[in-house]
Design an enzyme around this catalytic site. Structure first.
Site, PDB file in Angstrom:
ATOM      1  CE  LYS A 168      81.844 -21.944 -83.979  1.00  0.00           C
ATOM      2  NZ  LYS A 168      81.911 -20.343 -83.781  1.00  0.00           N
TER       3      LYS A 168
ATOM      4  NE  ARG B  70      75.273 -19.347 -85.178  1.00  0.00           N
ATOM      5  CZ  ARG B  70      75.807 -20.253 -85.707  1.00  0.00           C
ATOM      6  NH1 ARG B  70      76.887 -21.122 -85.254  1.00  0.00           N
ATOM      7  NH2 ARG B  70      75.467 -20.304 -87.013  1.00  0.00           N
TER       8      ARG B  70
HETATM    9  N1  HH2 Z   1      79.732 -19.130 -85.518  1.00  0.00           N
HETATM   10  C1  HH2 Z   1      79.341 -19.694 -86.756  1.00  0.00           C
HETATM   11  C2  HH2 Z   1      78.391 -18.958 -87.590  1.00  0.00           C
HETATM   12  N2  HH2 Z   1      77.810 -17.850 -86.945  1.00  0.00           N
HETATM   13  N3  HH2 Z   1      77.472 -16.405 -85.062  1.00  0.00           N
HETATM   14  C3  HH2 Z   1      78.055 -16.005 -83.890  1.00  0.00           C
HETATM   15  N4  HH2 Z   1      77.337 -14.688 -83.301  1.00  0.00           N
HETATM   16  N5  HH2 Z   1      78.730 -16.876 -83.017  1.00  0.00           N
HETATM   17  C4  HH2 Z   1      79.560 -17.829 -83.497  1.00  0.00           C
HETATM   18  O1  HH2 Z   1      80.570 -18.495 -82.843  1.00  0.00           O
HETATM   19  C5  HH2 Z   1      79.099 -18.298 -84.932  1.00  0.00           C
HETATM   20  C6  HH2 Z   1      78.150 -17.708 -85.718  1.00  0.00           C
HETATM   21  C7  HH2 Z   1      79.844 -21.130 -87.230  1.00  0.00           C
HETATM   22  O2  HH2 Z   1      79.123 -22.075 -87.332  1.00  0.00           O
HETATM   23  P1  HH2 Z   1      78.141 -22.852 -88.130  1.00  0.00           P
HETATM   24  O3  HH2 Z   1      77.078 -21.703 -88.326  1.00  0.00           O
HETATM   25  O4  HH2 Z   1      77.484 -24.079 -87.593  1.00  0.00           O
HETATM   26  O5  HH2 Z   1      78.926 -23.356 -89.365  1.00  0.00           O
HETATM   27  P2  HH2 Z   1      79.118 -22.713 -90.940  1.00  0.00           P
HETATM   28  O6  HH2 Z   1      79.784 -21.536 -90.633  1.00  0.00           O
HETATM   29  O7  HH2 Z   1      79.991 -23.694 -91.501  1.00  0.00           O
HETATM   30  O8  HH2 Z   1      77.762 -22.704 -91.534  1.00  0.00           O
END
Ligand code: HH2
Length: 250
Positions: A196, A231
């Protein structure tokens, strides 16, 4: 928990796993590397992301969930009721909910539930996040969502402070520093810090594909504070670390 983003625009891996076969292959790889749960998402919730049409989100995630749930527990990462319902019908066993509003879906389906704290909406959440006391406010919110989930009959509930979801660098650091406050509630805690933006800020601007070590450090910190679920995008390293932290803490 290993991340599979079947999206064109996720902040760290957008476009790499939009194709269902690529997403499935990646999920199987993460499973082989030691992921206990595969988290499948079809909508980016990165700061500034635009919402996705439900039909498109379903098209992205359903084939991936159908196949991966034959091999491992799968969570659906969504803010959409219709997508959560279809995903659990297709085999997902956990609803991972950054909107913290879908516990009834999990309850009705007998699925687990992750309540995530977010201030605002992804499209605007990083403009000016404000709290009087970020730890107390996030804790209070998550306790209420965990109660709501239990009232809906959900058996397995996690609370997640939502690193980066409507939070400044200082807010993220305070939440990480005080993870024990969440662990001490007795409710299992989940944390997602992997790759992040705040890690870039803390590492003199490391770009998103150069944050593996900082991500691992954040995951180890979280596990050492007693967090139950991390995660991550890079499962191999996190799974090794989890084994080590588990043995040291035993
Ligand atoms: N962060 C993201 C998405 N889902 N779920 C939980 N439980 N906790 C988190 O911190 C979290 C989450 C954001 O990350 P990512 O899926 O890698 O990116 P994007 O939202 O751009 O797909």
């Amino acid at each position: 928990m290993g991340v599979i983003n079947a999206t064109p625009d996720s902040f760290s891996d957008g476009g790499r796993y939009l194709d269902a076969d690529a997403a499935i292959a990646h999920g199987l790889e993460l499973r082989a590397e030691g992921a206990d749960i595969l988290d499948v998402g079809g909508e980016s919730t990165r700061p500034g992301a635009a919402p996705v049409d439900e039909a498109e989100e379903l098209r992205r995630v359903l084939p991936v969930i159908t196949e991966l749930s034959r091999h491992a527990p799968v969570s659906i990462d969504t803010r959409s009721r219709a997508v959560a319902e279809a995903a659990v019908a297709a085999g997902a066993s956990i609803v991972n909910d950054v909107s913290a509003s879908l516990c009834a879906v999990a309850g009705a389906a007998g699925a687990g539930y992750i309540a995530v704290h977010m201030q605002g909406e992804p499209s605007t959440m990083q403009r000016a996040p404000r709290y009087e006391d970020v730890v107390a406010e996030v804790r209070e919110f998550l306790l209420a969502r965990a109660d709501a989930a239990r009232a809906q009959g959900v058996g397995e509930v996690w609370i997640d402070p939502g690193i980066g979801f409507g939070k400044t660098l200082e807010h993220n650091l305070r939440l990480l520093r005080r993870l024990r406050t969440f662990v001490d509630t007795g409710i299992p805690v989940a944390v997602g810090a992997s790759r992040k933006g705040f890690l870039g800020a803390l590492t003199d601007g490391a770009p998103v594909d150069d944050r593996a070590e900082a991500s691992l450090a954040a995951a180890v910190w979280a596990m050492a504070q007693g967090v139950d679920l991390v995660r991550v995008h890079d499962v191999r390293a996190a799974a090794q670390a989890a084994r080590l932290v588990g043995d040291v803490a035993a």
